[in-house]
Write a protein that holds these residues in place. Structure first.
Motif, mmCIF file in Angstrom:
data_model
loop_
_atom_site.group_PDB
_atom_site.id
_atom_site.type_symbol
_atom_site.label_atom_id
_atom_site.label_comp_id
_atom_site.label_asym_id
_atom_site.label_seq_id
_atom_site.Cartn_x
_atom_site.Cartn_y
_atom_site.Cartn_z
ATOM 1 N N HIS A 18 0.838 -1.200 0.000
ATOM 2 C CA HIS A 18 0.000 0.000 0.000
ATOM 3 C C HIS A 18 0.870 1.247 0.000
ATOM 4 O O HIS A 18 1.879 1.304 0.711
ATOM 5 C CB HIS A 18 -0.884 0.009 1.255
ATOM 6 N N THR A 19 0.469 2.222 -0.788
ATOM 7 C CA THR A 19 1.055 3.557 -0.729
ATOM 8 C C THR A 19 -0.105 4.537 -0.644
ATOM 9 O O THR A 19 -0.992 4.504 -1.488
ATOM 10 C CB THR A 19 1.918 3.866 -1.976
ATOM 11 N N GLY A 20 -0.100 5.356 0.378
ATOM 12 C CA GLY A 20 -1.156 6.347 0.564
ATOM 13 C C GLY A 20 -0.559 7.733 0.690
ATOM 14 O O GLY A 20 0.288 7.973 1.538
ATOM 15 N N VAL A 21 -0.998 8.636 -0.189
ATOM 16 C CA VAL A 21 -0.485 10.005 -0.186
ATOM 17 C C VAL A 21 -1.669 10.966 -0.120
ATOM 18 O O VAL A 21 -2.412 11.093 -1.089
ATOM 19 C CB VAL A 21 0.379 10.268 -1.444
ATOM 20 N N PRO A 22 -1.863 11.636 1.015
ATOM 21 C CA PRO A 22 -2.957 12.598 1.136
ATOM 22 C C PRO A 22 -2.778 13.768 0.169
ATOM 23 O O PRO A 22 -1.670 14.052 -0.287
ATOM 24 C CB PRO A 22 -2.858 13.094 2.583
ATOM 25 N N ASP A 23 -3.863 14.468 -0.087
ATOM 26 C CA ASP A 23 -3.834 15.600 -1.007
ATOM 27 C C ASP A 23 -2.779 16.638 -0.644
ATOM 28 O O ASP A 23 -2.188 17.256 -1.512
ATOM 29 C CB ASP A 23 -5.207 16.272 -1.085
ATOM 30 N N ALA A 24 -2.517 16.823 0.633
ATOM 31 C CA ALA A 24 -1.538 17.824 1.069
ATOM 32 C C ALA A 24 -0.138 17.537 0.515
ATOM 33 O O ALA A 24 0.679 18.440 0.405
ATOM 34 C CB ALA A 24 -1.488 17.877 2.591
ATOM 35 N N PHE A 25 0.130 16.275 0.161
ATOM 36 C CA PHE A 25 1.448 15.885 -0.351
ATOM 37 C C PHE A 25 1.479 15.769 -1.874
ATOM 38 O O PHE A 25 2.538 15.609 -2.457
ATOM 39 C CB PHE A 25 1.851 14.521 0.218
ATOM 40 N N ARG A 26 0.341 15.772 -2.512
ATOM 41 C CA ARG A 26 0.285 15.501 -3.948
ATOM 42 C C ARG A 26 1.123 16.495 -4.736
ATOM 43 O O ARG A 26 1.190 17.667 -4.423
ATOM 44 C CB ARG A 26 -1.151 15.516 -4.435
ATOM 45 N N GLY A 27 1.771 15.985 -5.773
ATOM 46 C CA GLY A 27 2.589 16.811 -6.645
ATOM 47 C C GLY A 27 3.961 17.129 -6.087
ATOM 48 O O GLY A 27 4.719 17.873 -6.699
ATOM 49 N N GLN A 28 4.319 16.548 -4.951
ATOM 50 C CA GLN A 28 5.609 16.833 -4.332
ATOM 51 C C GLN A 28 6.558 15.638 -4.358
ATOM 52 O O GLN A 28 7.631 15.694 -3.776
ATOM 53 C CB GLN A 28 5.392 17.289 -2.890
ATOM 54 N N GLY A 29 6.131 14.554 -4.986
ATOM 55 C CA GLY A 29 7.002 13.386 -5.096
ATOM 56 C C GLY A 29 7.074 12.533 -3.849
ATOM 57 O O GLY A 29 7.980 11.710 -3.713
ATOM 58 N N ALA A 30 6.122 12.675 -2.945
ATOM 59 C CA ALA A 30 6.171 11.922 -1.685
ATOM 60 C C ALA A 30 6.108 10.413 -1.923
ATOM 61 O O ALA A 30 6.879 9.661 -1.333
ATOM 62 C CB ALA A 30 5.047 12.357 -0.755
ATOM 63 N N GLY A 31 5.196 9.966 -2.782
ATOM 64 C CA GLY A 31 5.075 8.535 -3.039
ATOM 65 C C GLY A 31 6.350 7.952 -3.627
ATOM 66 O O GLY A 31 6.821 6.903 -3.195
ATOM 67 N N LEU A 32 6.917 8.646 -4.599
ATOM 68 C CA LEU A 32 8.167 8.185 -5.202
ATOM 69 C C LEU A 32 9.286 8.154 -4.169
ATOM 70 O O LEU A 32 10.073 7.211 -4.135
ATOM 71 C CB LEU A 32 8.550 9.081 -6.382
ATOM 72 N N ARG A 33 9.342 9.135 -3.311
ATOM 73 C CA ARG A 33 10.385 9.157 -2.287
ATOM 74 C C ARG A 33 10.257 7.973 -1.338
ATOM 75 O O ARG A 33 11.254 7.390 -0.919
ATOM 76 C CB ARG A 33 10.341 10.459 -1.503
#
Length: 99
Positions: free
Chosen positions: A45-60
């Protein structure tokens, strides 16, 4: 918030674990995994809230798991669709991909 993205925490809960990035407002981006024996993990599972979107959090998060797996001599089974897509985009990670 991008400075916060540099800090990825690793949590080990026995057979399971996660990598997490915490925002100052308390929101969390996470990637969870399950250990399979001593030499494999399943990213489930990878979960990225909207506050992180577009910042590369999931990839990191996935990149950190790849780095840690490589250092520990482990293989990764990316069952999570996001993680699987990242492995397709990063052929340089083939050495840790369980085939």
């Amino acid at each position: 918030m991008s400075e916060q993205l540099q800090e990825i925490e690793f949590e080990d809960h026995g057979a399971k674990g996660r990598y997490v990035i915490r925002a100052p407002n308390g929101e969390e981006a996470e990637m969870t995994f399950v250990k399979v024996g001593d030499d494999q993990i399943i990213i489930d599972h990878t979960g990225v809230p909207d506050a992180f979107r577009g910042q590369g959090a999931g990839l990191r998060l996935v990149t950190r798991a790849v780095h840690d797996a490589r250092a520990a001599g482990k293989k990764i089974i990316p069952l999570c669709p996001f993680a699987a897509a990242q492995f397709r985009r990063h052929p340089e990670w083939a050495d840790v991909l369980k085939s």
